[in-house]
Design an enzyme around this catalytic site. Sequence first.
Site, PDB file in Angstrom:
ATOM      1  NE  ARG A  92      39.469  45.638 -17.045  1.00 55.18           N
ATOM      2  CZ  ARG A  92      38.229  45.901 -16.655  1.00 55.18           C
ATOM      3  NH1 ARG A  92      38.023  46.804 -15.718  1.00 55.18           N
ATOM      4  NH2 ARG A  92      37.207  45.269 -17.187  1.00 55.18           N
TER       5      ARG A  92
ATOM      6  CG  HIS B  84      47.649  37.095 -13.043  1.00 55.82           C
ATOM      7  ND1 HIS B  84      46.955  37.382 -11.882  1.00 55.82           N
ATOM      8  CD2 HIS B  84      46.726  36.703 -13.950  1.00 55.82           C
ATOM      9  CE1 HIS B  84      45.666  37.162 -12.070  1.00 55.82           C
ATOM     10  NE2 HIS B  84      45.490  36.760 -13.321  1.00 55.82           N
TER      11      HIS B  84
END
Length: 211
Positions: free
Chosen positions: A107, A88
Site C-alpha cells: 500500500r 495506482h
Amino acid sequence: REVAAALADPAPLAALLAALLRLAPERRVPLVAEAALAAAGASDPALAWIARLHALHPGDPGALAPLFLHHLRLAPGEAVFLAPGELHGHLGGFGVEVMASSDNVLRGGPTQKYVDVDALLRILRCEARAPQILRPARAGVTRYAAPAEEFALSALELAAGDAFASGPREGVEILACTRGALCVAAEGGAVVVNRSMAERAFGGNALGRRI
C-alpha cells in the site's frame, strides 16, 4: 526543503515520493492540509480530489496523489493495464481488477492500514508515461489486448436468445455478469448467472467447461 531537493534530483518523481512518504507527521500533516485547502473548489477534477481525499484521510500523503499520478475516468467497457510496480488507486465507481497471483501487494495510501515505505519504494516503477486505455470492439467476444502472460480478460456481449460455445478449458476462470442474466450449461448441468454474482469454474467440478 525536501520537496525542492526532490524536484532537483535526477529522478524527481521517485525522490518526491520518497520525501513525501518519509516526511515527519508534524510537517506532513500541515503540508497536506495546506495543499487540500488550495485545491478546494478547483475546476480541474484531478486537483479537486486532493481535498476529497484529505477529508477522508487527514494528513495522509496519499491525498496528494493527483499531483503525480494520471487522473483517468474510464467509460463503461474501458480498461487500463498497469505493469507490476506501478502506483495506482481506485477513486470511485464499479470496476473489475484482474491481477496475477501475488503475495507482495504493498500500500502507498491514502489508507488507515500499515504502509511499508521502504519496501514500497524498492519495487515502485517511477517512469513517466501516458496510460494506455484498452477498448474492446463490442461485437461477440473480444479479448483485451493486455501484455500479460498470467491472465487474460475478455468481454462477451450477447443479445437475448443468443448462444455462445466456449473453447477448451484453460484453467480457473471467473465469469462476471454486468447486465441481465446468463444460463451457463455444460455436461454436468446448468446454472443461471446474474449481475449480482460471479461464478467460478474449476476443473473437475460439475460445470468444468470453459465459459
